[in-house]
Design an enzyme around this catalytic site. Structure first.
Site, mmCIF file in Angstrom:
data_model
loop_
_atom_site.group_PDB
_atom_site.id
_atom_site.type_symbol
_atom_site.label_atom_id
_atom_site.label_comp_id
_atom_site.label_asym_id
_atom_site.label_seq_id
_atom_site.Cartn_x
_atom_site.Cartn_y
_atom_site.Cartn_z
ATOM 1 N N THR A 1 82.018 35.753 32.454
ATOM 2 C CA THR A 1 81.723 35.104 33.721
ATOM 3 C C THR A 1 80.973 36.138 34.541
ATOM 4 O O THR A 1 81.054 37.314 34.225
ATOM 5 C CB THR A 1 83.036 34.731 34.463
ATOM 6 O OG1 THR A 1 83.925 34.062 33.581
ATOM 7 C CG2 THR A 1 82.778 33.820 35.636
ATOM 8 N N SER B 1 85.788 25.036 33.128
ATOM 9 C CA SER B 1 86.268 26.393 33.352
ATOM 10 C C SER B 1 86.851 26.533 34.753
ATOM 11 O O SER B 1 86.755 25.633 35.584
ATOM 12 C CB SER B 1 85.128 27.395 33.171
ATOM 13 O OG SER B 1 84.302 27.394 34.325
#
Length: 308
Positions: free
Chosen positions: A169, A199
């Protein structure tokens, strides 16, 4: 107020020193460019968007260009932005064919409907006449093809487009000269996942800010959601804990619950903090005096967090 800034490029095990130096150079350059905007009077929101865009544009990180592929061979990205002063959250989930998902999250800040999923995000792209962009890279395609031969037996793709395994990320948290805080997070997902998996990056669990603190998370999305980590840390600061105390307590709980994650944060006093239960968090920061990073920080004993 002296601006402060912290960014991250994911959480992973990074043993190769050549890779470490390359990641450090990328992160430090993005920190400097983004911090320059803050010094020029740019808002925390603008700095977060600029920092996220640069991280999305760096193919080595799993967001924007260089995002991992889902099990059907498609790139689907998620991103969110939170203006701490306005306490306003916006984001997109599983969007494709765009260069910078964080820009869609920024546009949605001023809309009545502020979180859009795949179909809604695709329609927004058409409305904005955003140029079609393919974020797929050769290394990510090769990774997917190789994993397909193994019937997608791995839990997730690589964080960095080299040979290191990990969780990916990107995120930015900024404090501007007016004392305003913003946080942004963007991801390509964990890779090889079930189509439609969502997510934490486009949820307050993974990205949250108020006028008191801002947090961006990385790691296993499901673990972050289970802890509601970003919001938990901010709420603890709101309830009177220092940022360092809030971070350490949250990391201890996460470790007890066997979570695999990392987190960056800053608060309204200018304190900067980070934490992890994973091997390493790829974070860099500007404390108002100099640039530093966490690439070789491992913690000592029960120390699961750091600060400056």
């Amino acid at each position: 107020m002296q601006p402060k800034l912290i960014i991250h490029g994911g959480a992973s095990s990074l043993d190769d020193k050549g890779g470490l130096n390359s990641v450090r150079q990328s992160l430090h350059q993005i920190v400097q460019t983004t911090y320059d905007l803050l010094l020029q009077g740019g808002s925390a929101v603008d700095a977060v968007v600029l920092g996220c865009k640069q991280l999305e544009d760096e193919p080595r990180f799993n967001a924007g260009t260089g995002s991992v592929l889902q099990s059907d061979g498609q790139v689907r990205m998620s991103a969110s932005l939170m203006d701490g002063g306005a306490q306003r959250f916006s984001g997109v989930i599983n969007v494709s064919r765009t260069k910078n998902p964080i820009e869609l999250a920024q546009f949605l800040q001023n809309e009545s409907d502020r979180v859009l999923s795949d179909y809604g995000a695709a329609e927004l792209l058409r409305e904005l006449k955003t140029p079609i962009y393919n974020p797929l890279t050769d290394s990510r395609l090769k990774e997917w093809v190789e994993e397909r031969k193994n019937d997608f037996s791995r839990d997730m793709a690589r964080l960095i487009a080299d040979d290191e395994a990990g969780r990916g990320t990107i995120g930015v948290v900024a404090l501007d000269q007016e004392g305003r805080i913003a946080a942004g997070t963007s991801t390509g997902g964990k890779g090889f996942e079930r189509i439609g998996r969502v997510s934490d990056s486009a949820m307050p669990a993974g990205n949250y800010a108020t006028s008191l603190a801002g947090v961006s998370c990385t790691g296993i999305g499901e673990d972050i959601i289970n802890e509601c980590l970003a919001a938990r840390i901010v709420i603890r600061v709101t309830d009177g804990l220092s940022l360092g105390e809030a971070m350490q307590r949250s990391m201890v709980e996460s470790r007890e619950n066997q979570r695999d994650l990392g987190v960056i944060a800053l608060d309204h006093t200018g304190a900067i903090a980070w934490g992890k239960t994973c091997d390493i968090i790829l974070a860099a920061y500007h404390n108002g005096t100099a640039i530093g990073d966490t690439l070789e920080w491992h913690g000592v004993g029960e120390e699961l967090s750091g600060s400056c």
